[in-house]
Design a protein around this motif. Structure first.
Motif, PDB file in Angstrom:
ATOM      1  N   GLN A   3       0.820  -1.214   0.000  1.00  0.00           N
ATOM      2  CA  GLN A   3       0.000   0.000   0.000  1.00  0.00           C
ATOM      3  C   GLN A   3       0.856   1.268   0.000  1.00  0.00           C
ATOM      4  OE1 GLN A   3      -2.597  -0.892   3.438  1.00  0.00           O
ATOM      5  NE2 GLN A   3      -4.231  -1.305   1.962  1.00  0.00           N
ATOM      6  N   VAL A   4       1.840   1.308  -0.877  1.00  0.00           N
ATOM      7  CA  VAL A   4       2.639   2.526  -1.023  1.00  0.00           C
ATOM      8  C   VAL A   4       1.755   3.627  -1.597  1.00  0.00           C
ATOM      9  CG1 VAL A   4       4.763   1.218  -1.341  1.00  0.00           C
ATOM     10  CG2 VAL A   4       3.427   1.908  -3.347  1.00  0.00           C
ATOM     11  N   ASP A   5       2.212   4.860  -1.513  1.00  0.00           N
ATOM     12  CA  ASP A   5       1.408   5.988  -1.989  1.00  0.00           C
ATOM     13  C   ASP A   5       1.480   6.171  -3.502  1.00  0.00           C
ATOM     14  OD1 ASP A   5       0.456   7.334   0.615  1.00  0.00           O
ATOM     15  OD2 ASP A   5       2.597   7.021   0.949  1.00  0.00           O
ATOM     16  N   ALA A   6       2.654   5.935  -4.075  1.00  0.00           N
ATOM     17  CA  ALA A   6       2.811   6.127  -5.522  1.00  0.00           C
ATOM     18  C   ALA A   6       3.854   5.169  -6.066  1.00  0.00           C
ATOM     19  CB  ALA A   6       3.193   7.564  -5.846  1.00  0.00           C
ATOM     20  N   ILE A   7       3.610   4.717  -7.283  1.00  0.00           N
ATOM     21  CA  ILE A   7       4.572   3.892  -8.012  1.00  0.00           C
ATOM     22  C   ILE A   7       4.906   4.615  -9.309  1.00  0.00           C
ATOM     23  CG2 ILE A   7       4.986   1.688  -9.174  1.00  0.00           C
ATOM     24  CD1 ILE A   7       2.891   0.457  -7.266  1.00  0.00           C
ATOM     25  N   THR A   8       6.188   4.820  -9.547  1.00  0.00           N
ATOM     26  CA  THR A   8       6.640   5.368 -10.824  1.00  0.00           C
ATOM     27  C   THR A   8       7.434   4.264 -11.511  1.00  0.00           C
ATOM     28  OG1 THR A   8       8.671   6.304  -9.866  1.00  0.00           O
ATOM     29  CG2 THR A   8       6.716   7.716  -9.912  1.00  0.00           C
ATOM     30  N   ILE A   9       7.353   4.216 -12.830  1.00  0.00           N
ATOM     31  CA  ILE A   9       7.964   3.084 -13.531  1.00  0.00           C
ATOM     32  C   ILE A   9       8.393   3.455 -14.932  1.00  0.00           C
ATOM     33  CG2 ILE A   9       5.672   2.258 -14.217  1.00  0.00           C
ATOM     34  CD1 ILE A   9       6.830  -0.625 -14.034  1.00  0.00           C
TER      35      ILE A   9
ATOM     36  N   LYS B   7      -4.779  -2.344 -11.348  1.00  0.00           N
ATOM     37  CA  LYS B   7      -4.928  -2.866  -9.989  1.00  0.00           C
ATOM     38  C   LYS B   7      -4.388  -1.870  -8.966  1.00  0.00           C
ATOM     39  CE  LYS B   7      -3.832  -6.967  -7.197  1.00  0.00           C
ATOM     40  NZ  LYS B   7      -3.170  -8.310  -7.222  1.00  0.00           N
ATOM     41  N   ALA B   8      -3.243  -1.270  -9.265  1.00  0.00           N
ATOM     42  CA  ALA B   8      -2.643  -0.291  -8.357  1.00  0.00           C
ATOM     43  C   ALA B   8      -3.540   0.930  -8.193  1.00  0.00           C
ATOM     44  CB  ALA B   8      -1.269   0.126  -8.879  1.00  0.00           C
ATOM     45  N   ARG B   9      -4.052   1.427  -9.289  1.00  0.00           N
ATOM     46  CA  ARG B   9      -4.893   2.625  -9.209  1.00  0.00           C
ATOM     47  C   ARG B   9      -6.217   2.336  -8.500  1.00  0.00           C
ATOM     48  NH1 ARG B   9      -5.775   5.550 -14.444  1.00  0.00           N
ATOM     49  NH2 ARG B   9      -6.000   7.382 -13.114  1.00  0.00           N
ATOM     50  N   GLU B  10      -6.761   1.134  -8.713  1.00  0.00           N
ATOM     51  CA  GLU B  10      -7.982   0.755  -7.996  1.00  0.00           C
ATOM     52  C   GLU B  10      -7.747   0.679  -6.494  1.00  0.00           C
ATOM     53  OE1 GLU B  10      -9.056  -2.888  -9.878  1.00  0.00           O
ATOM     54  OE2 GLU B  10      -9.853  -1.909 -11.690  1.00  0.00           O
ATOM     55  N   ALA B  11      -6.471   0.425  -6.120  1.00  0.00           N
ATOM     56  CA  ALA B  11      -6.112   0.384  -4.701  1.00  0.00           C
ATOM     57  C   ALA B  11      -5.797   1.775  -4.156  1.00  0.00           C
ATOM     58  CB  ALA B  11      -4.910  -0.542  -4.495  1.00  0.00           C
ATOM     59  N   GLY B  12      -5.956   2.810  -4.988  1.00  0.00           N
ATOM     60  CA  GLY B  12      -5.723   4.176  -4.544  1.00  0.00           C
ATOM     61  C   GLY B  12      -4.284   4.637  -4.648  1.00  0.00           C
ATOM     62  N   ILE B  13      -3.467   3.899  -5.396  1.00  0.00           N
ATOM     63  CA  ILE B  13      -2.056   4.238  -5.562  1.00  0.00           C
ATOM     64  C   ILE B  13      -1.875   5.079  -6.822  1.00  0.00           C
ATOM     65  CG2 ILE B  13       0.255   3.292  -5.973  1.00  0.00           C
ATOM     66  CD1 ILE B  13      -0.669   0.776  -4.422  1.00  0.00           C
ATOM     67  N   VAL B  14      -1.161   6.187  -6.716  1.00  0.00           N
ATOM     68  CA  VAL B  14      -0.847   7.025  -7.877  1.00  0.00           C
ATOM     69  C   VAL B  14       0.192   6.302  -8.725  1.00  0.00           C
ATOM     70  CG1 VAL B  14       0.293   9.168  -8.601  1.00  0.00           C
ATOM     71  CG2 VAL B  14      -1.405   9.213  -6.760  1.00  0.00           C
ATOM     72  N   VAL B  15      -0.004   6.272 -10.050  1.00  0.00           N
ATOM     73  CA  VAL B  15       0.948   5.637 -10.967  1.00  0.00           C
ATOM     74  C   VAL B  15       1.385   6.656 -12.012  1.00  0.00           C
ATOM     75  CG1 VAL B  15       1.378   3.793 -12.626  1.00  0.00           C
ATOM     76  CG2 VAL B  15      -0.107   3.363 -10.637  1.00  0.00           C
ATOM     77  N   VAL B  16       2.694   6.896 -12.075  1.00  0.00           N
ATOM     78  CA  VAL B  16       3.272   7.804 -13.069  1.00  0.00           C
ATOM     79  C   VAL B  16       4.330   7.036 -13.851  1.00  0.00           C
ATOM     80  CG1 VAL B  16       4.556   9.947 -13.470  1.00  0.00           C
ATOM     81  CG2 VAL B  16       2.852   9.827 -11.631  1.00  0.00           C
TER      82      VAL B  16
ATOM     83  N   VAL C 158      -2.791   5.493 -16.785  1.00  0.00           N
ATOM     84  CA  VAL C 158      -2.036   5.955 -15.625  1.00  0.00           C
ATOM     85  C   VAL C 158      -2.518   7.335 -15.197  1.00  0.00           C
ATOM     86  CG1 VAL C 158      -0.036   4.605 -16.335  1.00  0.00           C
ATOM     87  CG2 VAL C 158      -0.184   6.993 -17.036  1.00  0.00           C
ATOM     88  N   ASP C 159      -1.976   7.811 -14.091  1.00  0.00           N
ATOM     89  CA  ASP C 159      -2.310   9.167 -13.659  1.00  0.00           C
ATOM     90  C   ASP C 159      -1.576  10.193 -14.508  1.00  0.00           C
ATOM     91  OD1 ASP C 159      -3.966   8.980 -10.994  1.00  0.00           O
ATOM     92  OD2 ASP C 159      -2.452   7.408 -10.874  1.00  0.00           O
TER      93      ASP C 159
ATOM     94  N   VAL D  12       1.396  19.824 -20.884  1.00  0.00           N
ATOM     95  CA  VAL D  12       0.579  18.639 -20.625  1.00  0.00           C
ATOM     96  C   VAL D  12      -0.524  18.551 -21.675  1.00  0.00           C
ATOM     97  CG1 VAL D  12      -0.922  17.444 -18.984  1.00  0.00           C
ATOM     98  CG2 VAL D  12       1.058  18.733 -18.151  1.00  0.00           C
ATOM     99  N   GLU D  13      -0.568  17.414 -22.345  1.00  0.00           N
ATOM    100  CA  GLU D  13      -1.614  17.136 -23.328  1.00  0.00           C
ATOM    101  C   GLU D  13      -2.275  15.820 -22.937  1.00  0.00           C
ATOM    102  OE1 GLU D  13       0.187  17.184 -27.171  1.00  0.00           O
ATOM    103  OE2 GLU D  13       0.726  19.320 -27.058  1.00  0.00           O
ATOM    104  N   GLY D  14      -3.534  15.901 -22.500  1.00  0.00           N
ATOM    105  CA  GLY D  14      -4.181  14.709 -21.968  1.00  0.00           C
ATOM    106  C   GLY D  14      -3.479  14.282 -20.705  1.00  0.00           C
ATOM    107  N   LYS D  15      -2.967  13.064 -20.705  1.00  0.00           N
ATOM    108  CA  LYS D  15      -2.236  12.567 -19.544  1.00  0.00           C
ATOM    109  C   LYS D  15      -0.736  12.451 -19.805  1.00  0.00           C
ATOM    110  CE  LYS D  15      -5.817   9.975 -17.102  1.00  0.00           C
ATOM    111  NZ  LYS D  15      -6.144   8.654 -16.497  1.00  0.00           N
ATOM    112  N   ILE D  16      -0.260  13.107 -20.857  1.00  0.00           N
ATOM    113  CA  ILE D  16       1.166  13.082 -21.171  1.00  0.00           C
ATOM    114  C   ILE D  16       1.763  14.464 -20.904  1.00  0.00           C
ATOM    115  CG2 ILE D  16       2.921  12.627 -22.907  1.00  0.00           C
ATOM    116  CD1 ILE D  16       0.914  10.926 -24.398  1.00  0.00           C
TER     117      ILE D  16
END
Length: 329
Positions: free
Chosen positions: A85-91, A105-114, A125-126, A306-310
């Motif tokens: 249950q970390v706060d954010a995952i970047t990859i 799955k990560a985002r459904e668990a409330g984790i920010v993904v960048v 992703v976020d 920023v354009e959309g999510k990029i």
């Protein structure tokens, strides 16, 4: 006061309490993890950026490194982080498409993904952060190769892997630019050669190409392991008549740039990209927006678009024999 009013007031109180507790969360209680592709000098430098962010902001930010470039290893690491249950995952994904289910799955668990280097899965992703527009970076490589080849002759292009989105986008942009502007240049293969992000593989495949195509005049590599190609060119005594352009890590490519067996290097600073990526994740974790004009506190990312999510920075580096010693990575 009606029962409905009491329930509404209670709900508002809970929301206010939750927001206050969230807003007051100490940075040291926030955990942000960067998952890189593999262990090599490029990602060693990216880790420096993560460590600098941790020092600057007091956030519990750190890097995890899979044992190889197998996408399954990144997925396993991410599954473990979801359980923690970390706060954010970047990859930086080896295979962005393969990551989609675990990202969901990560985002459904409330984790920010960048993500970084994964614009093709931005909708999942976020935020995806890019050092530049990939087409521009690919054109820069294609143009440099063509100019140094005098616009004539056979050439070959490499990528780290066919599933690596950014490598493939650079490759396609470079080839398209050459086809449209240099009709006397000939790509020896319809598909890119793959060096598996490995110096020895790049070296071995370049040797084979030099053997089968002795009249080849140029190589370009969208992987940072083009030094392996340069080594093969040098060992075969072809540095004078074969051009090598590559994504380049100065620490790996300096010798080849200086002796002329690599003619053009380009990159972006991994440490800066890592810093900007985790900072973007941090802003999202604490409820702040990342929009056009946001300063992500790293060179080349001070005024992102920023354009959309990029999110696009502008951080390309051209590395030459004259300036290679100016870089620290």
């Amino acid at each position: 006061m009606t029962k409905r009013s009491v329930l509404l007031l209670s709900l508002i109180a809970v929301l206010i309490f939750s927001w206050t507790a969230f807003a007051a969360k100490d940075p040291s209680e926030i955990t942000i993890v960067m998952i890189v592709k593999q262990s090599d000098p490029w990602f060693d430098d990216m880790e420096r950026g993560i460590n600098q962010f941790r020092e600057d902001f007091g956030v519990n930010a750190y890097t995890l490194v899979p044992e190889s470039g197998d996408p399954a290893l990144q997925i396993a690491i991410m599954e473990n982080l979801i359980a923690q249950q970390v706060d954010a995952i970047t990859i930086v994904p080896n295979d962005p498409q393969a990551m989609i289910p675990v990202i969901r799955k990560a985002r459904e668990a409330g984790i920010v993904v960048v993500t970084h280097e994964a614009p093709n899965i931005a909708e999942h992703v976020d935020l995806d952060l890019e050092a530049f527009r990939n087409e521009d970076f690919g054109v820069l490589m294609g143009k440099s190769l063509a100019e140094k080849m005098g616009g004539k002759g056979k050439y070959a292009g490499f990528v780290g892997g066919l599933t690596m989105t950014t490598h493939m986008e650079w490759y396609k942009a470079a080839v398209q630019y050459i086809e449209e502007n240099y009709p006397e240049m000939v790509n020896i293969s319809k598909e890119p050669f793959v060096d598996e992000n490995n110096l020895q593989v790049a070296y071995n495949r370049a040797l084979e190409i030099l053997r089968v195509h002795p009249d080849i005049r140029g190589f370009f590599d969208c992987s940072a392991h083009g030094a392996g190609i340069a080594q093969a060119v040098r060992e075969r005594g072809r540095s004078e008549d074969v051009v090598v352009a590559s994504l380049a890590i100065p620490s790996m490519s300096a010798t080849f740039l200086k002796d002329g067996s690599m003619d053009h290097g380009q990159a972006w600073r991994p440490a800066d990209a890592g810093y900007a990526t985790v900072y973007a994740a941090y802003k999202l974790v604490v409820g702040e927006e990342v929009t056009t004009g946001t300063d992500l506190k790293a060179p080349g990312y001070e005024d992102i678009i920023v354009e959309g999510k990029i999110a696009y920075g502008y951080a390309p580096l051209v590395i030459t024999a004259e300036n290679v010693d100016d870089f620290e990575f």
